[in-house]
Design a protein around this motif. Structure first.
Motif, short mmCIF file in Angstrom:
data_model
loop_
_atom_site.label_atom_id
_atom_site.label_comp_id
_atom_site.label_asym_id
_atom_site.label_seq_id
_atom_site.Cartn_x
_atom_site.Cartn_y
_atom_site.Cartn_z
N TYR A 1 19.60 14.17 33.48
CA TYR A 1 19.65 14.27 31.95
C TYR A 1 18.37 14.70 31.60
N PRO A 2 18.22 15.93 31.06
CA PRO A 2 16.85 16.21 30.58
C PRO A 2 16.30 15.60 29.34
N PRO A 3 15.00 15.03 29.07
CA PRO A 3 14.73 14.57 27.81
C PRO A 3 14.97 15.07 26.63
N ALA A 4 15.25 14.26 25.69
CA ALA A 4 15.50 14.97 24.46
C ALA A 4 14.55 15.39 23.67
N GLN A 5 12.99 14.80 23.95
CA GLN A 5 11.98 15.21 23.38
C GLN A 5 11.11 15.82 24.36
N PRO A 6 10.08 16.88 24.10
CA PRO A 6 9.07 17.28 25.01
C PRO A 6 8.38 16.46 25.56
N GLU A 7 8.10 16.41 27.03
CA GLU A 7 7.28 15.55 27.78
C GLU A 7 5.88 16.21 27.89
N ASN B 1 19.34 13.40 18.63
CA ASN B 1 18.26 13.25 19.34
C ASN B 1 17.66 11.95 19.16
N VAL B 2 16.82 11.25 20.32
CA VAL B 2 16.17 10.13 20.13
C VAL B 2 14.49 10.42 19.90
N ILE B 3 13.72 9.39 19.52
CA ILE B 3 12.27 9.79 19.15
C ILE B 3 11.48 9.79 20.44
N PHE C 1 21.50 0.77 18.73
CA PHE C 1 20.67 1.61 19.60
C PHE C 1 21.41 3.18 19.54
N LYS C 2 20.67 3.92 19.93
CA LYS C 2 21.03 5.37 20.11
C LYS C 2 21.21 6.02 21.26
N LEU C 3 21.78 6.44 21.76
CA LEU C 3 21.69 7.06 23.28
C LEU C 3 21.94 8.75 23.06
N HIS C 4 20.95 9.31 23.54
CA HIS C 4 21.38 10.69 23.59
C HIS C 4 21.96 11.13 24.78
N LEU C 5 23.19 11.81 24.65
CA LEU C 5 24.11 11.92 25.91
C LEU C 5 23.81 13.34 26.46
N ASP D 1 21.89 28.86 24.57
CA ASP D 1 21.92 29.65 23.28
C ASP D 1 22.44 29.05 21.87
N HIS D 2 23.13 28.22 22.35
CA HIS D 2 23.90 27.41 21.14
C HIS D 2 23.26 26.01 20.75
N GLN D 3 22.49 25.60 21.77
CA GLN D 3 21.79 24.49 21.34
C GLN D 3 22.54 23.24 21.04
N ILE D 4 23.71 22.99 21.89
CA ILE D 4 24.69 21.97 21.57
C ILE D 4 24.08 20.59 22.02
N SER D 5 23.73 19.43 21.18
CA SER D 5 23.29 18.19 21.66
C SER D 5 24.51 17.24 21.08
N LEU D 6 24.40 16.22 22.03
CA LEU D 6 25.44 14.91 21.56
C LEU D 6 24.60 13.60 21.94
N GLY D 7 25.06 12.77 20.91
CA GLY D 7 24.40 11.41 21.03
C GLY D 7 25.48 10.53 20.48
#
Length: 160
Positions: free
Chosen positions: A34-40, A60-62, A136-140, A146-152
């Protein structure tokens, strides 16, 4: 079924977060499922991604070891024949980043005032504090395509 108390809810959230951190730590750092939701990377911009309390929640989470306060002022106006209702509240969300996939959240409308008018005359006015939720929130999933699909997912409990 008996509702859980606030200390029980906090304990439950901490147990879930501790278990998830143990499983994430056990994974190999070479293969990241699982890649991080925020840039590292310090080269990537550190963007604020608000959930706009009371309006919309993103997936996304913070990010790890971060704290964010989101608040605003919201008003609602309702009318039915000669009766009118004006609601004023201050939605607030506190977000605590646990790691790149988890965050703990405390959310509520905090102060709320409801004013009712009938035929132009004030008939009722109530104010107080609205219930507060903890969760809590979990980024899944992040497609990174190309479509930047994100699920949490977000889990909330309202302690009594």
């Amino acid at each position: 079924m008996k509702p859980i108390s606030l200390p029980q809810a906090v304990l439950l959230v901490l147990i879930v977060l501790a278990a998830s951190n143990a499983s994430v730590s056990a994974q190999s750092s070479v293969h990241q499922k699982y890649p991080p939701a925020q840039p590292e990377s310090s080269l990537e911009p550190d963007l604020i991604n608000p959930d706009r309390p009371g309006i919309a929640d993103g997936s996304n989470v913070i990010g790890a070891k971060r704290f964010q306060i989101e608040s605003g002022i919201q008003e609602e106006f309702r009318r039915s024949d000669e009766s009118r209702e004006h609601t004023f509240f201050v939605p607030t969300l506190l977000r605590f980043g646990v790691d790149s996939r988890w965050e703990v959240r405390i959310e509520g409308n905090t102060f709320t005032r409801v004013t009712t008018f009938d035929s132009g005359n004030l008939t009722d006015e109530k104010s107080g504090y609205a219930p507060t939720s903890i969760g809590f929130k979990l980024h899944l999933y992040n497609s990174n395509g190309d479509h930047q699909i994100s699920l949490g997912t977000i889990v909330r409990v309202f302690p009594t």
